[in-house]
Design a protein around this motif. Structure first.
Motif, PDB file in Angstrom:
ATOM      1  N   LEU A  96       0.818  -1.159  -0.030  1.00 47.86           N
ATOM      2  CA  LEU A  96       0.135  -0.028  -0.231  1.00 47.86           C
ATOM      3  C   LEU A  96       0.905   1.167  -0.093  1.00 47.86           C
ATOM      4  O   LEU A  96       0.602   2.175  -0.750  1.00 47.86           O
ATOM      5  N   GLN A  97       1.745   1.397   0.869  1.00 46.56           N
ATOM      6  CA  GLN A  97       2.798   2.603   1.063  1.00 46.56           C
ATOM      7  C   GLN A  97       3.443   2.617  -0.396  1.00 46.56           C
ATOM      8  O   GLN A  97       3.753   3.761  -0.743  1.00 46.56           O
ATOM      9  N   GLY A  98       3.853   1.669  -0.845  1.00 46.46           N
ATOM     10  CA  GLY A  98       4.770   1.585  -2.275  1.00 46.46           C
ATOM     11  C   GLY A  98       3.719   2.396  -3.240  1.00 46.46           C
ATOM     12  O   GLY A  98       4.398   3.100  -3.933  1.00 46.46           O
ATOM     13  N   TYR A  99       2.571   2.316  -3.714  1.00 45.06           N
ATOM     14  CA  TYR A  99       1.701   2.889  -4.416  1.00 45.06           C
ATOM     15  C   TYR A  99       1.889   4.309  -4.134  1.00 45.06           C
ATOM     16  O   TYR A  99       1.636   5.018  -5.126  1.00 45.06           O
ATOM     17  N   GLY A 100       2.003   4.731  -3.019  1.00 43.09           N
ATOM     18  CA  GLY A 100       1.987   6.295  -2.986  1.00 43.09           C
ATOM     19  C   GLY A 100       3.335   6.983  -3.094  1.00 43.09           C
ATOM     20  O   GLY A 100       3.528   8.104  -3.321  1.00 43.09           O
ATOM     21  N   VAL A 101       4.322   6.186  -3.460  1.00 42.07           N
ATOM     22  CA  VAL A 101       5.687   6.771  -3.504  1.00 42.07           C
ATOM     23  C   VAL A 101       6.431   6.413  -4.824  1.00 42.07           C
ATOM     24  O   VAL A 101       7.545   7.006  -5.112  1.00 42.07           O
ATOM     25  N   ILE A 102       5.808   5.292  -5.452  1.00 42.01           N
ATOM     26  CA  ILE A 102       6.783   4.871  -6.573  1.00 42.01           C
ATOM     27  C   ILE A 102       6.585   5.915  -7.663  1.00 42.01           C
ATOM     28  O   ILE A 102       5.639   6.622  -7.653  1.00 42.01           O
ATOM     29  N   GLU A 103       7.516   5.735  -8.678  1.00 42.51           N
ATOM     30  CA  GLU A 103       7.520   6.601  -9.960  1.00 42.51           C
ATOM     31  C   GLU A 103       6.589   5.896 -11.035  1.00 42.51           C
ATOM     32  O   GLU A 103       6.353   6.764 -12.068  1.00 42.51           O
ATOM     33  N   GLY A 104       6.847   4.901 -10.997  1.00 45.15           N
ATOM     34  CA  GLY A 104       5.858   3.973 -12.108  1.00 45.15           C
ATOM     35  C   GLY A 104       6.629   3.751 -13.253  1.00 45.15           C
ATOM     36  O   GLY A 104       5.994   3.353 -14.262  1.00 45.15           O
ATOM     37  N   GLN A 105       7.948   3.622 -13.091  1.00 46.31           N
ATOM     38  CA  GLN A 105       8.917   3.351 -14.336  1.00 46.31           C
ATOM     39  C   GLN A 105       9.937   2.283 -14.072  1.00 46.31           C
ATOM     40  O   GLN A 105      10.338   2.470 -12.721  1.00 46.31           O
ATOM     41  N   GLY A 106       9.921   1.245 -14.707  1.00 41.51           N
ATOM     42  CA  GLY A 106      10.966   0.125 -14.489  1.00 41.51           C
ATOM     43  C   GLY A 106      10.737  -0.418 -13.054  1.00 41.51           C
ATOM     44  O   GLY A 106       9.633  -0.777 -12.707  1.00 41.51           O
ATOM     45  N   VAL A 107      11.783  -1.190 -12.580  1.00 39.03           N
ATOM     46  CA  VAL A 107      11.852  -2.027 -11.482  1.00 39.03           C
ATOM     47  C   VAL A 107      12.141  -0.994 -10.252  1.00 39.03           C
ATOM     48  O   VAL A 107      12.931  -0.461 -10.210  1.00 39.03           O
ATOM     49  N   GLU A 108      10.880  -0.964  -9.413  1.00 40.87           N
ATOM     50  CA  GLU A 108      11.173  -0.333  -8.064  1.00 40.87           C
ATOM     51  C   GLU A 108      10.782  -1.085  -6.920  1.00 40.87           C
ATOM     52  O   GLU A 108      10.036  -2.002  -6.957  1.00 40.87           O
ATOM     53  N   MET A 109      11.674  -1.017  -5.908  1.00 43.40           N
ATOM     54  CA  MET A 109      11.403  -1.736  -4.456  1.00 43.40           C
ATOM     55  C   MET A 109      11.198  -0.768  -3.399  1.00 43.40           C
ATOM     56  O   MET A 109      11.569   0.227  -3.630  1.00 43.40           O
ATOM     57  N   VAL A 110      10.318  -1.075  -2.574  1.00 43.06           N
ATOM     58  CA  VAL A 110       9.995  -0.471  -1.283  1.00 43.06           C
ATOM     59  C   VAL A 110      10.157  -1.299   0.058  1.00 43.06           C
ATOM     60  O   VAL A 110       9.958  -2.514  -0.139  1.00 43.06           O
ATOM     61  N   LEU A 111      11.089  -0.831   0.846  1.00 45.47           N
ATOM     62  CA  LEU A 111      11.154  -1.151   2.196  1.00 45.47           C
ATOM     63  C   LEU A 111      10.524  -0.226   3.246  1.00 45.47           C
ATOM     64  O   LEU A 111      10.767   0.821   3.226  1.00 45.47           O
ATOM     65  N   THR A 112      10.078  -1.052   4.272  1.00 46.95           N
ATOM     66  CA  THR A 112       9.492  -0.191   5.269  1.00 46.95           C
ATOM     67  C   THR A 112      10.085  -0.939   6.612  1.00 46.95           C
ATOM     68  O   THR A 112      10.156  -2.044   7.083  1.00 46.95           O
ATOM     69  N   LEU A 113      10.792   0.021   7.416  1.00 50.69           N
ATOM     70  CA  LEU A 113      11.523  -0.323   8.354  1.00 50.69           C
ATOM     71  C   LEU A 113      10.648   0.148   9.955  1.00 50.69           C
ATOM     72  O   LEU A 113      10.834   1.540  10.062  1.00 50.69           O
ATOM     73  N   GLY A 114      10.169  -0.818  10.431  1.00 49.65           N
ATOM     74  CA  GLY A 114       9.124  -0.320  11.708  1.00 49.65           C
ATOM     75  C   GLY A 114       9.337  -1.325  12.763  1.00 49.65           C
ATOM     76  O   GLY A 114      10.479  -1.750  13.240  1.00 49.65           O
ATOM     77  N   THR A 115       8.246  -1.959  13.219  1.00 48.63           N
ATOM     78  CA  THR A 115       8.208  -2.900  14.275  1.00 48.63           C
ATOM     79  C   THR A 115       8.814  -4.126  13.684  1.00 48.63           C
ATOM     80  O   THR A 115       9.611  -4.787  14.393  1.00 48.63           O
ATOM     81  N   GLY A 116       8.765  -4.329  12.334  1.00 46.85           N
ATOM     82  CA  GLY A 116       9.503  -5.352  11.497  1.00 46.85           C
ATOM     83  C   GLY A 116       9.878  -5.009  10.136  1.00 46.85           C
ATOM     84  O   GLY A 116      10.285  -3.520  10.136  1.00 46.85           O
ATOM     85  N   VAL A 117       9.985  -5.658   9.297  1.00 49.82           N
ATOM     86  CA  VAL A 117      10.540  -5.319   7.981  1.00 49.82           C
ATOM     87  C   VAL A 117       9.581  -5.661   6.671  1.00 49.82           C
ATOM     88  O   VAL A 117       9.328  -6.626   6.680  1.00 49.82           O
ATOM     89  N   GLY A 118       8.820  -4.584   6.174  1.00 53.40           N
ATOM     90  CA  GLY A 118       8.013  -4.748   5.145  1.00 53.40           C
ATOM     91  C   GLY A 118       8.670  -4.553   3.684  1.00 53.40           C
ATOM     92  O   GLY A 118       9.734  -3.913   3.696  1.00 53.40           O
ATOM     93  N   SER A 119       8.260  -5.131   2.826  1.00 54.04           N
ATOM     94  CA  SER A 119       8.861  -5.155   1.300  1.00 54.04           C
ATOM     95  C   SER A 119       7.855  -5.031   0.210  1.00 54.04           C
ATOM     96  O   SER A 119       6.724  -5.668   0.586  1.00 54.04           O
ATOM     97  N   ALA A 120       7.978  -4.477  -0.769  1.00 56.69           N
ATOM     98  CA  ALA A 120       7.000  -4.384  -2.229  1.00 56.69           C
ATOM     99  C   ALA A 120       7.933  -4.382  -3.327  1.00 56.69           C
ATOM    100  O   ALA A 120       9.041  -3.679  -3.146  1.00 56.69           O
ATOM    101  N   LEU A 121       7.339  -4.826  -4.210  1.00 54.89           N
ATOM    102  CA  LEU A 121       7.970  -4.918  -5.602  1.00 54.89           C
ATOM    103  C   LEU A 121       7.106  -4.469  -6.592  1.00 54.89           C
ATOM    104  O   LEU A 121       6.128  -4.802  -6.875  1.00 54.89           O
ATOM    105  N   PHE A 122       7.456  -3.303  -7.595  1.00 52.45           N
ATOM    106  CA  PHE A 122       6.661  -2.913  -8.661  1.00 52.45           C
ATOM    107  C   PHE A 122       7.484  -3.000  -9.948  1.00 52.45           C
ATOM    108  O   PHE A 122       8.677  -2.574  -9.854  1.00 52.45           O
ATOM    109  N   VAL A 123       6.683  -3.230 -11.273  1.00 52.37           N
ATOM    110  CA  VAL A 123       7.414  -3.312 -12.594  1.00 52.37           C
ATOM    111  C   VAL A 123       6.540  -2.431 -13.198  1.00 52.37           C
ATOM    112  O   VAL A 123       5.390  -2.644 -13.341  1.00 52.37           O
ATOM    113  N   ASN A 124       7.105  -1.130 -13.592  1.00 57.39           N
ATOM    114  CA  ASN A 124       6.232  -0.363 -14.457  1.00 57.39           C
ATOM    115  C   ASN A 124       4.924   0.283 -13.869  1.00 57.39           C
ATOM    116  O   ASN A 124       3.948   0.276 -14.634  1.00 57.39           O
ATOM    117  N   GLY A 125       5.062   0.228 -12.527  1.00 61.14           N
ATOM    118  CA  GLY A 125       3.949   0.859 -11.434  1.00 61.14           C
ATOM    119  C   GLY A 125       2.838  -0.156 -11.266  1.00 61.14           C
ATOM    120  O   GLY A 125       2.197   0.135 -10.445  1.00 61.14           O
TER     121      GLY A 125
END
Length: 260
Positions: free
Chosen positions: A137-166
């Motif tokens: 969910l957070q990744g949708y808010g910050v990605i640029e929508g081009q290429g391969v983009e990864m999102v990491l969230t560092l909080g209570t634990g570790v979250g991750s997300a992967l996007f390809v061209n948005g």
């Protein structure tokens, strides 16, 4: 006798497919979205306009212990009346989510496994609801929508997300990957580890993780968020950026546009 022209029934006006789509888009462009971020430490809510501007101050309540579905839903039920008008609901949950049902519960009670959160919140709010992994969910808010983009969230634990061209590749769980001495990223980079070992040692581990992820995924850009992102003390590569949690919550709008 033939029916006079003026007396003939008029055919129903035809509505083109383009007109229907245009009206649908106009309706969607006026929707207000309630974004809910469910975490192991806190539950956050905010309502955003179609451009992603907040219509209220972000509300936050502590996650109850134990963090069972009943206890957490009770907290959310108490928060809802204080929110401005909204037309739909977007939810980030710390675990694997498929079709609104939660299938893991790393930092909340195990009773969440197999729980249909989407249907429950839709019944509670009376509004259409979509539920995703919180990093997705957070990744949708910050990605640029081009290429391969990864999102990491560092909080209570570790979250991750992967996007390809948005478009989202859902439920990437890098936190479960082995890291050091038979422990996972989740175990070595958690909030508890940061508090126990301090920012310098914890940041060194973050840098080591980024070296591994870059070599494996060859991403064009990496976005790092979460409550502990501000504590990173190592130099980051040029293609790595830090984002604010409020920016991440705007993903609650963008997820409705990605039908892939």
């Amino acid at each position: 006798m033939p029916i006079p022209y003026k007396s003939r029934p008029r055919p129903e006006p035809r509505i083109s497919t383009c007109s229907v789509l245009l009206r649908q888009r106009e309706a969607e462009s006026s929707l207000h979205t309630l974004c809910i971020d469910i975490g192991g430490t806190g539950i956050k809510m905010i309502v955003l306009d179609p451009e992603g501007n907040p219509l209220n101050e972000r509300a936050r309540e502590l996650t109850p212990k134990p963090a069972t579905p009943e206890a957490m839903l009770e907290v959310m039920r108490g928060m809802l009346p204080k929110q401005p008008r909204f037309d739909r609901v977007s939810v980030g949950f710390p675990g694997i989510v498929r079709n609104g049902t939660t299938y893991s519960a790393a930092n909340v009670d195990s009773a969440w496994i197999g729980f249909n959160l989407g249907a429950t919140l839709e019944a509670m709010t009376g509004k259409p609801t979509r539920v995703l992994n919180d990093a997705d969910l957070q990744g949708y808010g910050v990605i640029e929508g081009q290429g391969v983009e990864m999102v990491l969230t560092l909080g209570t634990g570790v979250g991750s997300a992967l996007f390809v061209n948005g478009h989202l590749v859902p439920n990437l769980e890098l936190g479960h990957h082995p890291f050091q001495k038979d422990k996972t990223y989740e175990e070595r980079l958690s909030d508890a580890e940061l508090k126990e070992h301090g920012k310098q040692k914890w940041s060194k581990r973050v840098g080591e993780m980024l070296e591994v992820l870059s070599a494996i995924f060859n991403y064009d850009r990496l976005h790092i968020g979460g409550g502990n992102a501000e504590h990173i003390k190592v130099d980051l590569p040029d293609n790595v950026t830090i984002f604010d949690n409020v920016d991440g919550m705007t993903g609650g709008i963008a997820l409705w546009d990605d039908e892939g």
